[in-house]
Design an enzyme around this catalytic site. Structure first.
Site, PDB file in Angstrom:
ATOM      1  CG  ASN A   1       8.157   2.124   0.524  1.00 50.27           C
ATOM      2  OD1 ASN A   1       8.015   3.341   0.616  1.00 50.27           O
ATOM      3  ND2 ASN A   1       7.188   1.264   0.847  1.00 50.27           N
TER       4      ASN A   1
ATOM      5  CE1 TYR B   1       9.436   6.938   9.893  1.00 53.52           C
ATOM      6  CE2 TYR B   1       9.817   9.314   9.840  1.00 53.52           C
ATOM      7  CZ  TYR B   1       9.466   8.140   9.200  1.00 53.52           C
ATOM      8  OH  TYR B   1       9.148   8.161   7.867  1.00 53.52           O
TER       9      TYR B   1
ATOM     10  CE  LYS C   1      11.925   6.292   7.220  1.00 49.02           C
ATOM     11  NZ  LYS C   1      11.799   5.292   6.152  1.00 49.02           N
TER      12      LYS C   1
ATOM     13  CG  ASP D   1       3.861  -4.968   2.856  1.00 41.50           C
ATOM     14  OD1 ASP D   1       3.652  -5.208   4.054  1.00 41.50           O
ATOM     15  OD2 ASP D   1       3.861  -3.820   2.392  1.00 41.50           O
TER      16      ASP D   1
ATOM     17  CB  THR E   1       0.480   6.763   2.983  1.00 40.33           C
ATOM     18  OG1 THR E   1       1.231   7.146   4.139  1.00 40.33           O
ATOM     19  CG2 THR E   1       1.161   7.279   1.730  1.00 40.33           C
TER      20      THR E   1
ATOM     21  CG  ASP F   1       9.932  -9.226   9.105  1.00 34.21           C
ATOM     22  OD1 ASP F   1      10.602  -8.180   8.951  1.00 34.21           O
ATOM     23  OD2 ASP F   1       9.518  -9.599  10.209  1.00 34.21           O
ATOM     24  CB  VAL F   2      12.702  -5.547   5.380  1.00 34.89           C
ATOM     25  CG1 VAL F   2      11.878  -5.348   4.118  1.00 34.89           C
ATOM     26  CG2 VAL F   2      12.206  -4.650   6.511  1.00 34.89           C
TER      27      VAL F   2
ATOM     28  NE  ARG G   1      -0.085   0.400   4.936  1.00 33.03           N
ATOM     29  CZ  ARG G   1      -0.408   0.191   6.194  1.00 33.03           C
ATOM     30  NH1 ARG G   1      -1.513  -0.451   6.480  1.00 33.03           N
ATOM     31  NH2 ARG G   1       0.370   0.626   7.161  1.00 33.03           N
TER      32      ARG G   1
HETATM   33  N1  LIG Z   1       3.542   8.914   4.239  1.00 34.50           N
HETATM   34  C1  LIG Z   1       4.380   9.861   4.579  1.00 34.50           C
HETATM   35  O1  LIG Z   1       3.956  10.981   4.770  1.00 34.50           O
HETATM   36  C2  LIG Z   1       5.867   9.568   4.710  1.00 34.50           C
HETATM   37  C3  LIG Z   1       6.715  10.654   4.968  1.00 34.50           C
HETATM   38  C4  LIG Z   1       8.081  10.417   5.077  1.00 34.50           C
HETATM   39  C5  LIG Z   1       8.566   9.139   4.902  1.00 34.50           C
HETATM   40  N2  LIG Z   1       7.717   8.105   4.666  1.00 34.50           N
HETATM   41  C6  LIG Z   1       8.323   6.773   4.499  1.00 34.50           C
HETATM   42  O2  LIG Z   1       7.831   6.180   3.319  1.00 34.50           O
HETATM   43  C7  LIG Z   1       7.780   4.757   3.465  1.00 34.50           C
HETATM   44  C8  LIG Z   1       6.390   4.269   3.109  1.00 34.50           C
HETATM   45  O3  LIG Z   1       5.489   4.863   4.005  1.00 34.50           O
HETATM   46  P1  LIG Z   1       3.902   4.874   3.790  1.00 34.50           P
HETATM   47  O4  LIG Z   1       3.445   6.217   4.167  1.00 34.50           O
HETATM   48  O5  LIG Z   1       3.530   4.306   2.477  1.00 34.50           O
HETATM   49  O6  LIG Z   1       3.480   3.898   4.995  1.00 34.50           O
HETATM   50  P2  LIG Z   1       2.524   2.642   5.047  1.00 34.50           P
HETATM   51  O7  LIG Z   1       2.416   2.283   6.482  1.00 34.50           O
HETATM   52  O8  LIG Z   1       1.277   2.885   4.280  1.00 34.50           O
HETATM   53  O9  LIG Z   1       3.366   1.549   4.254  1.00 34.50           O
HETATM   54  C9  LIG Z   1       4.520   0.943   4.804  1.00 34.50           C
HETATM   55  C10 LIG Z   1       4.534  -0.494   4.350  1.00 34.50           C
HETATM   56  O10 LIG Z   1       5.682  -1.131   4.941  1.00 34.50           O
HETATM   57  C11 LIG Z   1       5.272  -2.416   5.367  1.00 34.50           C
HETATM   58  N3  LIG Z   1       6.158  -2.923   6.415  1.00 34.50           N
HETATM   59  C12 LIG Z   1       6.236  -2.537   7.706  1.00 34.50           C
HETATM   60  N4  LIG Z   1       7.124  -3.291   8.374  1.00 34.50           N
HETATM   61  C13 LIG Z   1       7.632  -4.177   7.465  1.00 34.50           C
HETATM   62  C14 LIG Z   1       8.595  -5.207   7.534  1.00 34.50           C
HETATM   63  N5  LIG Z   1       9.224  -5.513   8.692  1.00 34.50           N
HETATM   64  N6  LIG Z   1       8.888  -5.917   6.413  1.00 34.50           N
HETATM   65  C15 LIG Z   1       8.251  -5.630   5.259  1.00 34.50           C
HETATM   66  N7  LIG Z   1       7.312  -4.681   5.131  1.00 34.50           N
HETATM   67  C16 LIG Z   1       7.016  -3.950   6.226  1.00 34.50           C
HETATM   68  C17 LIG Z   1       3.855  -2.204   5.874  1.00 34.50           C
HETATM   69  O11 LIG Z   1       3.158  -3.435   5.968  1.00 34.50           O
HETATM   70  C18 LIG Z   1       3.285  -1.255   4.846  1.00 34.50           C
HETATM   71  O12 LIG Z   1       2.671  -1.914   3.770  1.00 34.50           O
HETATM   72  C19 LIG Z   1       8.188   4.468   4.903  1.00 34.50           C
HETATM   73  O13 LIG Z   1       9.534   4.095   4.945  1.00 34.50           O
HETATM   74  C20 LIG Z   1       7.982   5.789   5.596  1.00 34.50           C
HETATM   75  O14 LIG Z   1       8.803   5.938   6.726  1.00 34.50           O
HETATM   76  C21 LIG Z   1       6.384   8.294   4.566  1.00 34.50           C
END
Ligand SMILES: NC(=O)c1ccc[n+]([C@@H]2O[C@H](COP(=O)([O-])OP(=O)(O)OC[C@H]3O[C@@H](n4cnc5c(N)ncnc54)[C@H](O)[C@@H]3O)[C@@H](O)[C@H]2O)c1
Length: 257
Positions: free
Chosen positions: A89, A154, A158, A37, A191, A62-63, A16
């Site tokens: 990601n 967090y 990053k 995922d 998201t 699982d990463v 997602r």
């Molecule tokens: N959405 C934002 O505003 C935002 C801003 C800055 C950074 N980010 C970064 O972007 C990336 C994606 O974020 P998003 O907003 O789509 O979040 P999200 O929670 O919608 O998606 C993250 C995905 O990572 C998966 N995940 C979590 N732990 C995992 C693991 N151990 N192994 C494999 N998969 C795993 C989750 O199941 C999920 O599908 C993340 O790294 C997040 O930190 C997002």
């Protein structure tokens, strides 16, 4: 012809959000994509791409597990022949101040956001070297450049990822590998990570809750997941052939204030 025709990509956390958008953006440019995922719904996200005529597979992953990284690499090579692009990601967040956050919880965030990506880079490098070229894109955050409150555990994960990116970039370039490594730093995007359960129903309500944050963004709005997807596709492509170790901020100017 797409900019990534004939290329093979792995995208983690692709069920997602930004990962799903990155997978679609890469597929639109012609790449064959392995979506991974921990969520079972990654199967549906990959099926939706396949239904639209793109080459897409999925793998439960699982990463934080080296063993699972090895199965993802093997499954990708078996399905598509080689690996040219890795998008790290997958990420988690646990909001809190230094007083709220337990060290064990912070360590878990580091395990996913930083060590998960590091495991991934180590897992794919041999295949990228065999293929003769590669591009690694690490999804960091604009919180590396600003103190955004409640991101105590967090943001450091990053920042570490951004610095790992530069180390990998220089090591690959100086080692004679045609492998680039860059980080993307998203600001607030629409998201589930940011909007939570409201994504399933009424995201307008969630957006109202975070309206003050939106008001602070110079461009006056949150990002759309595909705006990250397109940045990923650019860095993955030969259009970015001289870009390595770079930080690309995709945040509507928020971190500049
Ligand atoms: N959405 C934002 O505003 C935002 C801003 C800055 C950074 N980010 C970064 O972007 C990336 C994606 O974020 P998003 O907003 O789509 O979040 P999200 O929670 O919608 O998606 C993250 C995905 O990572 C998966 N995940 C979590 N732990 C995992 C693991 N151990 N192994 C494999 N998969 C795993 C989750 O199941 C999920 O599908 C993340 O790294 C997040 O930190 C997002």
């Amino acid at each position: 012809m797409g900019r990534l025709q004939g290329r093979v990509a792995i995208v983690t956390g692709a069920a997602r959000g930004l990962g799903a958008a990155a997978a679609r953006a890469l597929a639109i440019e012609g790449a064959a994509v392995m979506l991974t995922d921990v969520l079972e719904s990654v199967a549906e996200t990959a099926a939706a791409l396949a239904q639209d005529g793109f080459q897409a597979r999925h793998h439960s992953h699982d990463v934080t597990s080296d063993q699972e990284w090895q199965s993802v690499v093997a499954a990708t090579i078996s399905a598509f022949g080689e690996i040219n692009v890795l998008v790290n990601n997958a990420g988690i967040n646990l909001p809190g101040t230094i007083d709220d956050i337990e060290v064990d919880a912070a360590q878990q965030i580091m395990n996913v956001n930083y060590f998960g990506a590091m495991r991934g880079i180590k897992a794919v490098l041999p295949s990228m070297r065999s293929a003769g070229h590669g591009s690694i894109v690490n999804i960091s955050s604009n919180s590396t450049r600003m103190i955004a409150g409640l991101t105590t555990a967090y943001s450091p994960t990053k920042a570490a990822l951004a610095l790992l990116t530069k180390n990998v970039a220089v090591a690959c370039a100086q080692g004679g590998d045609d492998i680039r490594c860059n980080s993307i730093h998203p600001g607030p995007h629409e998201t589930a990570m940011l909007l939570g359960d409201a994504m399933d129903g009424n995201s307008d309500a969630a957006i109202k809750l975070i309206q003050p944050m939106i008001d602070a963004i110079p461009m006056g709005r949150m990002g759309k997941p595909m705006e990250i997807g397109k940045a990923v596709a650019f860095l993955a492509s030969d259009d970015a052939s001289y870009i390595t170790g770079a930080e690309i901020f995709v945040d509507g100017g928020l971190s500049l204030l």
